[in-house]
Each structure stands twice: as C-alpha cells, then as structure tokens.
Design a protein around this motif. Structure first.
Motif, PDB file in Angstrom:
ATOM      1  N   LYS A 256      -2.969   5.639  -2.144  1.00  0.00           N
ATOM      2  CA  LYS A 256      -2.843   5.905  -3.579  1.00  0.00           C
ATOM      3  C   LYS A 256      -3.572   4.807  -4.340  1.00  0.00           C
ATOM      4  O   LYS A 256      -3.307   3.620  -4.149  1.00  0.00           O
ATOM      5  CB  LYS A 256      -1.380   5.921  -4.001  1.00  0.00           C
ATOM      6  N   PRO A 257      -4.517   5.178  -5.212  1.00  0.00           N
ATOM      7  CA  PRO A 257      -5.284   4.141  -5.918  1.00  0.00           C
ATOM      8  C   PRO A 257      -4.448   3.462  -7.001  1.00  0.00           C
ATOM      9  O   PRO A 257      -3.568   4.086  -7.609  1.00  0.00           O
ATOM     10  CB  PRO A 257      -6.443   4.933  -6.547  1.00  0.00           C
ATOM     11  N   ASN A 258      -4.709   2.199  -7.221  1.00  0.00           N
ATOM     12  CA  ASN A 258      -4.105   1.460  -8.328  1.00  0.00           C
ATOM     13  C   ASN A 258      -5.086   1.479  -9.491  1.00  0.00           C
ATOM     14  O   ASN A 258      -6.105   0.789  -9.465  1.00  0.00           O
ATOM     15  CB  ASN A 258      -3.787   0.020  -7.916  1.00  0.00           C
TER      16      ASN A 258
ATOM     17  N   LEU B 261      -0.744   8.581 -11.960  1.00  0.00           N
ATOM     18  CA  LEU B 261      -1.433   7.333 -11.620  1.00  0.00           C
ATOM     19  C   LEU B 261      -1.627   6.454 -12.853  1.00  0.00           C
ATOM     20  O   LEU B 261      -1.528   5.222 -12.780  1.00  0.00           O
ATOM     21  CB  LEU B 261      -2.785   7.652 -10.975  1.00  0.00           C
TER      22      LEU B 261
ATOM     23  N   SER C 169      10.269   6.687  -9.252  1.00  0.00           N
ATOM     24  CA  SER C 169       8.973   6.994  -9.855  1.00  0.00           C
ATOM     25  C   SER C 169       9.140   7.675 -11.207  1.00  0.00           C
ATOM     26  O   SER C 169       8.466   7.331 -12.193  1.00  0.00           O
ATOM     27  CB  SER C 169       8.156   7.884  -8.914  1.00  0.00           C
TER      28      SER C 169
ATOM     29  N   GLU D 192      -6.612   0.689 -13.006  1.00  0.00           N
ATOM     30  CA  GLU D 192      -6.581  -0.306 -14.075  1.00  0.00           C
ATOM     31  C   GLU D 192      -6.747   0.438 -15.393  1.00  0.00           C
ATOM     32  O   GLU D 192      -7.864   0.799 -15.788  1.00  0.00           O
ATOM     33  CB  GLU D 192      -7.698  -1.337 -13.879  1.00  0.00           C
TER      34      GLU D 192
ATOM     35  N   GLN E 219       1.794   4.922 -13.794  1.00  0.00           N
ATOM     36  CA  GLN E 219       2.112   3.884 -12.821  1.00  0.00           C
ATOM     37  C   GLN E 219       1.278   2.634 -13.082  1.00  0.00           C
ATOM     38  O   GLN E 219       1.766   1.502 -12.976  1.00  0.00           O
ATOM     39  CB  GLN E 219       1.846   4.407 -11.405  1.00  0.00           C
ATOM     40  N   GLY E 220       0.008   2.833 -13.448  1.00  0.00           N
ATOM     41  CA  GLY E 220      -0.869   1.694 -13.749  1.00  0.00           C
ATOM     42  C   GLY E 220      -0.406   0.923 -14.977  1.00  0.00           C
ATOM     43  O   GLY E 220      -0.449  -0.315 -15.001  1.00  0.00           O
TER      44      GLY E 220
ATOM     45  N   ARG F 236       2.597  -1.191 -14.076  1.00  0.00           N
ATOM     46  CA  ARG F 236       2.211  -2.431 -13.377  1.00  0.00           C
ATOM     47  C   ARG F 236       1.681  -3.454 -14.365  1.00  0.00           C
ATOM     48  O   ARG F 236       2.046  -4.637 -14.324  1.00  0.00           O
ATOM     49  CB  ARG F 236       1.157  -2.134 -12.317  1.00  0.00           C
TER      50      ARG F 236
ATOM     51  N   PHE G 156       0.838  -1.192   0.000  1.00  0.00           N
ATOM     52  CA  PHE G 156       0.000   0.000   0.000  1.00  0.00           C
ATOM     53  C   PHE G 156       0.878   1.248   0.000  1.00  0.00           C
ATOM     54  O   PHE G 156       1.994   1.248   0.530  1.00  0.00           O
ATOM     55  CB  PHE G 156      -0.911   0.042   1.234  1.00  0.00           C
TER      56      PHE G 156
END
Length: 443
Positions: free
Chosen positions: A113-115, A340, A391, A117, A343-344, A347, A85
């Motif tokens: 921080k939201p993940n 975000l 980052s 999609e 970053q998504g 992933r 998290f």
C-alpha cells in the motif's frame, strides 16, 4: 532485529530484502535439528540421543528445507511489522541464502500500500446544503406505514383501483395464440400502485370480475405492442387503518403528534447525513484533483471482489459478474484514492485512534450479545474487523480535520425547486433492525 531494505521495481511491486543475524539462524537450525533428533534412530546411538552436530551434518538439506518452509513466512511477517509496510497482495519469496556461519537472506517481491504525500488539503472550499424536512414528507412516510398495516379482504365484485388482484398472465401473439414459456401464474398486482405493468394495464383490468379473462395490450420497451391474456382469479379490497392515536400506539408511540414529531426528526437526521455526504464528496473531489496518482490495481480488484461477494451474499439471483465489476470500477478507484489520501493526511497531521475508541463499541456489542468482551475483541483482531474499525475511525478523524480547516458555506436548499434527490426513506417497521440506507426512529 532484522535488516530490511526496500527497492522499487516497476512502480507497482517492491523488492524487500531481509537479513536475519547469524545468532538467530543458529538458534533456528538448532531448534529444527533438536526436533529431528527426537524422531530419528541413528545406528550407534539411542533414539533421540545422537549428537546435534551429527544431525545437522547428515540432514543439512532437509533441515534447510524445513527452515525455509516454516521460518521464512514468520521472518517476512516480522519484517513487514517492523517496517510498518502494508502488503496488498501475496508476496513471492526468492533468493534464499543460508550458508553455515552466515546471516540468512531472502527477498520478497510484493505490492505494498503506497504512502501518499498529500498536498493541498488545508485550504479547501465546499458547500454544505441545508435541507429542512417538510410536512409532506412526514405525510408520505405515514401513508407508507398505513399501506403496510392495511387489512386485505377477499371480495366478490368487479375490480376497482386500489384493489389487490390475483391473476394468471399468458403472453400471446397479436392473434391471441399463447407463446410457449411466457406464462406467469398467481401474480399479485395492486391496481393503481404504479406496478411494472403500468397504468395501461390497470385501465384495461378495472371492472373485470372474479374468473373473468381479458385480453390486454401494452407497450413494450421497444415501443412495440405486447399482448397478454389475463385471468382474474381473486379480488381483494384493501382497507387502510385510520391515522389516529391508536395507529401511533401500534407503532410504539402514545399519540399521533408524538409519532409525527419522531418521524420528522428521523427524516431530518437522514437529510443532515445526506448534507454531510454531499459536502464530503465535494471535498474529496478537490483532494483527488490536487493529488494525482494511480490507484493500486490490486487494491481496486480486491475492492471489486468484496462488492461481488456482497452481492452474492445478499441475492440468490444470478448476475453478470464481469458487468458488475466494470460498472463499479470507477467508484472502486475513487474509494481507494480517498482511502489513501485520508490515511496520508492522518499520518501528516499525527492523527491517531487510541485502542479505547475501538474497544468502547466492541464492549457495548459484547454486552448486547452477552458475549465475553475479550473473546470478541480477540476474534475481531483475528478476522480483520478490528483493523477495519481502526481504519474507518482514522479516516473519519482525517475528514473532520479537513472540514475544520476548510471554508464551508451553508446554502439552504428548497426541495420543491431543487433537482437534488435527498434520501428521506425510513425503516418500514419501527421495530426492525437498522438498515444502512434507511432512517430508524427511536423514542
């Protein structure tokens, strides 16, 4: 290993429930009790020799309070790290439960921080503008350098366009009466340079002599007349250096053609960067449109706070902090959404940044500053710079992935006919340190 369960609450904050096993609870209670025992003098026992069970029974509440204050923050951080998290705000801790022989429970309320999609990122289209440096741009840069290296000499004659004059300005009413508090002493103004007083000021001052006082009428922002009494105190003539090989040598190059070549290459490099930025911006616009979500408010506010602090650091002048925040809010939201989304994508595509890629620039920085590499690396991990570098590199790789899978068309832009403003400034001094918005030329 901790048992961790997360529940959404209000779409913003999450409830993280943490449970530590009985064995760890006993270990921590015993450790705190042993620490207490060393300090206590209990009747019937030598100092530090009272049975541990007696200490735990007699001082149970104090032991629990210390356990809560010391151990809970560590358990919370362990749970965060274990589950991957990323909090964006301080957690609120509640519902602490610690009964003899039972696991230890507590709940953390925190915004994470939201993940995201991310969808629709593998078939984008964009334009890469192609800019070509023109000789006029090189000429403009060289002219600025000539101006910076000009010789200024005090003269005793009437002021001409191009002169640098030292004046006292006193604002007056239409009748010539001075307005209190509207005096500006020792103002240095270059006639014909496009200064803030405008061309009308130059026209009325050219021809004035040393010690002469003239009444000047200008037009204010509200299109109403503004009056000044202007006293010319000194007149300085500016002489530009010749644009030749000697001038190039002063800037660190052997010949003027070599200097022109380096200047052109530097401007072209900045144009290429601008081209990439415009293309990336177009791609980001599509990514944001394809992925609708609200930027977490705490992240936006933290970003705005960093902008305010940076303005304070760079400028000693007062400014309207509230107005600045509102002015920058839109760009802050865009920045957070872009962060975000990238970053998504990283992933989803298993993009990573090995430690070596972060350590290489740190190692070079340590060599330049004659600092111990490991000490610098550890300091950067401690103060957050390591994480920021990680980052940034991760997001750059994600953007490279997007570009590689997008349909990119190059379009040559004629700067003489285009309304696009392309940054083409360079460092004022070739020996100055790099500044983000300027081009630095190197041999």
């Amino acid at each position: 290993m901790l048992k961790v369960r997360i529940d959404g609450m209000d779409g913003v904050r999450s409830r993280i429930q943490v449970e530590a096993p009985v064995e760890r609870v006993e270990e921590e209670i015993n450790a705190v009790a042993r620490s207490y025992r060393k300090k206590l003098q209990i009747p019937g026992f030598r100092k530090g020799k009272a049975p541990l069970g007696l200490i735990k029974a007699r001082f149970r509440e104090a032991l629990q309070n210390e356990l809560f204050s010391e151990w809970v923050p560590k358990l919370y951080q362990e749970a965060i790290d274990q589950e991957g998290f990323v909090p964006v705000a301080q957690a609120e801790i509640e519902d602490l439960e610690c009964q003899p022989g039972d696991p230890f429970h507590f709940t953390a309320l925190v915004e994470l921080k939201p993940n995201i999609e991310v969808t629709g990122y593998d078939d984008l289209q964009a334009t890469r503008p192609v800019y070509k440096v023109r000789e006029e741009q090189v000429d403009q840069w060289l002219a600025r350098q000539q101006d910076r290296h000009a010789q200024i000499e005090l003269v005793h004659r009437a002021a001409r366009e191009g002169d640098v004059i030292l004046v006292d300005l006193q604002r007056t009413d239409p009748g010539g009466i001075p307005i209190v508090g509207e005096r500006m002493a020792d103002q240095q103004i270059e006639l014909g340079s496009g200064h803030s007083f405008g061309e009308a000021f130059d026209q009325q001052i050219v021809g004035a002599g040393e010690g002469e006082e003239r009444r000047v009428e200008l037009t204010g922002p509200d299109q109403k007349p503004v009056f000044f009494s202007v006293k010319v105190k000194e007149i300085h003539e500016k002489t530009l250096p010749e644009l030749d090989d000697d001038f190039a040598k002063d800037l660190g190059f052997d010949t003027l053609p070599e200097l022109r070549e380096k200047v052109g290459a530097g401007i072209q490099a900045r144009m290429d960067e601008a081209s990439e930025e415009e293309m990336h911006s177009e791609l980001v616009n599509q990514l944001i449109a394809n992925n609708r979500f609200d930027a977490p408010q705490t992240m936006v506010e933290n970003y705005l706070k960093s902008i305010v602090e940076e303005v304070k650091r760079r400028s000693s002048e007062d400014f309207n902090e509230k107005a600045l925040r509102e002015q920058e809010r839109g760009s802050a939201i865009r920045h957070i959404k872009t962060h975000l989304i990238l970053q998504g994508i990283a992933r989803a595509e298993h993009i990573s940044v090995p430690d070596e890629e972060i350590e290489d620039p740190i190692r070079k920085a340590a060599e330049r500053s004659k600092t111990d590499f490991e000490a610098l690396r550890d300091a950067m991990k401690e103060d957050g710079r390591w994480e920021r570098m990680h980052s940034d590199l991760l997001e750059k790789k994600a953007m490279d992935f997007i570009v590689d899978h997008a349909d990119i068309k190059e379009v040559v832009v004629d700067l003489e006919k285009s309304d696009l403003v392309v940054p083409a400034s360079v460092a004022d001094d070739l020996k100055a340190e790099r500044e983000a918005e300027e081009i630095v030329l190197t041999e």
